[in-house]
Design a protein around this motif. Structure first.
Motif, PDB file in Angstrom:
ATOM      1  N   TRP A   1      23.586  -5.360   1.779  1.00 12.13           N
ATOM      2  CA  TRP A   1      23.418  -5.605   0.342  1.00 12.13           C
ATOM      3  C   TRP A   1      23.214  -7.098   0.124  1.00 12.13           C
ATOM      4  O   TRP A   1      24.070  -7.914   0.479  1.00 12.13           O
ATOM      5  N   THR A   2      22.086  -7.445  -0.449  1.00 11.28           N
ATOM      6  CA  THR A   2      21.786  -8.852  -0.698  1.00 11.28           C
ATOM      7  C   THR A   2      21.416  -9.051  -2.167  1.00 11.28           C
ATOM      8  O   THR A   2      21.290  -8.101  -2.938  1.00 11.28           O
ATOM      9  N   ILE A   3      21.245 -10.300  -2.534  1.00 13.73           N
ATOM     10  CA  ILE A   3      20.948 -10.655  -3.925  1.00 13.73           C
ATOM     11  C   ILE A   3      19.470 -10.426  -4.224  1.00 13.73           C
ATOM     12  O   ILE A   3      18.596 -10.825  -3.449  1.00 13.73           O
ATOM     13  N   GLU A   4      19.219  -9.779  -5.334  1.00  9.28           N
ATOM     14  CA  GLU A   4      17.856  -9.565  -5.810  1.00  9.28           C
ATOM     15  C   GLU A   4      17.627 -10.367  -7.084  1.00  9.28           C
ATOM     16  O   GLU A   4      18.432 -10.320  -8.020  1.00  9.28           O
ATOM     17  N   HIS A   5      16.557 -11.158  -7.096  1.00  6.07           N
ATOM     18  CA  HIS A   5      16.125 -11.862  -8.301  1.00  6.07           C
ATOM     19  C   HIS A   5      15.203 -10.938  -9.088  1.00  6.07           C
ATOM     20  O   HIS A   5      14.133 -10.557  -8.582  1.00  6.07           O
ATOM     21  N   ILE A   6      15.579 -10.586 -10.293  1.00  2.00           N
ATOM     22  CA  ILE A   6      14.724  -9.703 -11.096  1.00  2.00           C
ATOM     23  C   ILE A   6      13.414 -10.419 -11.422  1.00  2.00           C
ATOM     24  O   ILE A   6      12.328  -9.928 -11.105  1.00  2.00           O
ATOM     25  N   LEU A   7      13.498 -11.576 -12.087  1.00  2.00           N
ATOM     26  CA  LEU A   7      12.359 -12.483 -12.143  1.00  2.00           C
ATOM     27  C   LEU A   7      12.265 -13.102 -10.755  1.00  2.00           C
ATOM     28  O   LEU A   7      13.204 -13.765 -10.322  1.00  2.00           O
TER      29      LEU A   7
ATOM     30  N   LEU B   1      11.353  -5.188  -2.628  1.00  2.00           N
ATOM     31  CA  LEU B   1      11.099  -5.432  -4.052  1.00  2.00           C
ATOM     32  C   LEU B   1      10.290  -6.702  -4.282  1.00  2.00           C
ATOM     33  O   LEU B   1       9.364  -6.725  -5.091  1.00  2.00           O
ATOM     34  N   GLN B   2      10.684  -7.788  -3.649  1.00  2.00           N
ATOM     35  CA  GLN B   2       9.976  -9.060  -3.693  1.00  2.00           C
ATOM     36  C   GLN B   2       9.426  -9.398  -5.082  1.00  2.00           C
ATOM     37  O   GLN B   2      10.172  -9.568  -6.023  1.00  2.00           O
ATOM     38  N   GLN B   3       8.096  -9.502  -5.226  1.00  2.00           N
ATOM     39  CA  GLN B   3       7.500  -9.931  -6.501  1.00  2.00           C
ATOM     40  C   GLN B   3       6.870  -8.776  -7.284  1.00  2.00           C
ATOM     41  O   GLN B   3       5.996  -8.978  -8.114  1.00  2.00           O
ATOM     42  N   LYS B   4       7.361  -7.571  -7.063  1.00  2.00           N
ATOM     43  CA  LYS B   4       6.837  -6.423  -7.786  1.00  2.00           C
ATOM     44  C   LYS B   4       7.109  -6.564  -9.284  1.00  2.00           C
ATOM     45  O   LYS B   4       8.044  -7.249  -9.687  1.00  2.00           O
ATOM     46  N   PRO B   5       6.309  -5.913 -10.123  1.00  2.00           N
ATOM     47  CA  PRO B   5       6.562  -5.939 -11.569  1.00  2.00           C
ATOM     48  C   PRO B   5       7.915  -5.325 -11.900  1.00  2.00           C
ATOM     49  O   PRO B   5       8.459  -4.533 -11.127  1.00  2.00           O
ATOM     50  N   PHE B   6       8.426  -5.670 -13.069  1.00  3.33           N
ATOM     51  CA  PHE B   6       9.673  -5.051 -13.522  1.00  3.33           C
ATOM     52  C   PHE B   6       9.464  -3.555 -13.715  1.00  3.33           C
ATOM     53  O   PHE B   6      10.262  -2.737 -13.234  1.00  3.33           O
ATOM     54  N   ALA B   7       8.400  -3.180 -14.407  1.00  3.54           N
ATOM     55  CA  ALA B   7       8.088  -1.766 -14.643  1.00  3.54           C
ATOM     56  C   ALA B   7       6.581  -1.617 -14.783  1.00  3.54           C
ATOM     57  O   ALA B   7       5.881  -2.568 -15.152  1.00  3.54           O
ATOM     58  N   VAL B   8       6.081  -0.420 -14.476  1.00  2.75           N
ATOM     59  CA  VAL B   8       4.656  -0.119 -14.626  1.00  2.75           C
ATOM     60  C   VAL B   8       4.548   1.169 -15.440  1.00  2.75           C
ATOM     61  O   VAL B   8       4.360   2.262 -14.895  1.00  2.75           O
TER      62      VAL B   8
ATOM     63  N   LEU C   1       5.938   0.965  -6.945  1.00  2.00           N
ATOM     64  CA  LEU C   1       5.111   0.152  -7.829  1.00  2.00           C
ATOM     65  C   LEU C   1       5.912  -0.855  -8.644  1.00  2.00           C
ATOM     66  O   LEU C   1       5.347  -1.833  -9.128  1.00  2.00           O
ATOM     67  N   SER C   2       7.203  -0.614  -8.838  1.00  2.00           N
ATOM     68  CA  SER C   2       7.985  -1.525  -9.683  1.00  2.00           C
ATOM     69  C   SER C   2       9.402  -1.683  -9.168  1.00  2.00           C
ATOM     70  O   SER C   2       9.902  -0.846  -8.412  1.00  2.00           O
ATOM     71  N   LYS C   3      10.039  -2.769  -9.596  1.00  3.31           N
ATOM     72  CA  LYS C   3      11.441  -3.002  -9.252  1.00  3.31           C
ATOM     73  C   LYS C   3      12.351  -2.001  -9.948  1.00  3.31           C
ATOM     74  O   LYS C   3      13.326  -1.530  -9.370  1.00  3.31           O
ATOM     75  N   ARG C   4      12.030  -1.684 -11.180  1.00  2.11           N
ATOM     76  CA  ARG C   4      12.892  -0.792 -11.944  1.00  2.11           C
ATOM     77  C   ARG C   4      12.972   0.588 -11.311  1.00  2.11           C
ATOM     78  O   ARG C   4      14.051   1.171 -11.192  1.00  2.11           O
ATOM     79  N   ASP C   5      11.839   1.114 -10.903  1.00  2.00           N
ATOM     80  CA  ASP C   5      11.774   2.510 -10.485  1.00  2.00           C
ATOM     81  C   ASP C   5      11.609   2.694  -8.981  1.00  2.00           C
ATOM     82  O   ASP C   5      11.283   3.799  -8.540  1.00  2.00           O
TER      83      ASP C   5
END
Length: 218
Positions: A74-80, A125-132, A146-150
């Protein structure tokens, strides 16, 4: 005990100062290990307080679990996202009226608590969009990336929709994570305030009575 508490209080910042620092400091950039400790500790504390956990006997949750190479699962994820060359999608999310200012805003806000969460899928997740929203995930999708959210793997949400207690603060009050389609600077500020409040609850010093001065016997 109260003497020790008073001594520690004199050495430490008061709650008001700590709260202000939480809101304005890019804490991850200054100490990633401490940031990870706080995120995990807050998550476990909230699970205990709210009697909520998605850990089961069949799939126990261990936020301190290690991979075979010794690195944390488990590591830290930057949403932005952090990193240079911010994608156009993210520039429009955080600075829609002035895309040239997006990099400066990213630098200022990406490492603040309000932009952070935990995930075992950080590299995915890297630089994926928040949602699509134009390409939504479906119940039948075993994998969705396709997205970090989903983000979904083996039929389970493993991105920002992971049912962690700290993820419940990602949507605004009255909004669900499924309905949230954007992630802005205002979201980071709002969620940083949530972290501040939760951290001050969890890490405040216990009250201790003041020790009266003892008159000199001479």
């Amino acid at each position: 005990m109260h003497t020790l508490v008073l001594a520690l209080k004199k050495m430490s910042a008061d709650d008001e100062t700590l709260g202000k620092e939480i809101l304005k400091r890019p804490i991850y950039d200054q100490n990633a290990k401490t940031t990870r400790f706080v995120l995990i500790d807050l998550e476990l504390g909230l699970q205990q307080r709210n009697h909520a956990s998605f850990s089961t006997k069949a799939r126990p949750l261990d936020l301190d679990d290690r991979l075979d190479n010794g690195k944390p699962r488990w590591t830290i994820e930057h949403i932005l996202p952090e990193g240079k060359n911010l994608p156009e999608y993210w520039k429009k999310q955080i600075s829609p009226n002035n895309l040239s200012a997006a990099g400066e805003l990213q630098t200022e806000y990406m490492h603040r608590f309000g932009n952070l969460t935990l995930t075992p899928y950080n590299e995915n997740l890297q630089q994926k969009p928040f949602a699509v929203p134009e390409h939504p995930v479906s119940d039948n999708d075993a994998h969705y990336d396709l997205s970090k959210r989903d983000y979904k793997d083996n039929g389970e949400f493993v991105g920002i929709r992971l049912p962690l207690q700290i993820n419940a603060s990602i949507p605004e009050e009255g909004e669900s994570i499924e309905d949230k389609e954007s992630w802005t600077i205002d979201d980071i500020k709002r969620r940083s305030e949530w972290f501040r409040d939760e951290m001050l609850k969890r890490y405040r010093f216990p009250d201790a009575p003041e020790v009266p001065d003892v008159p000199d016997a001479n």
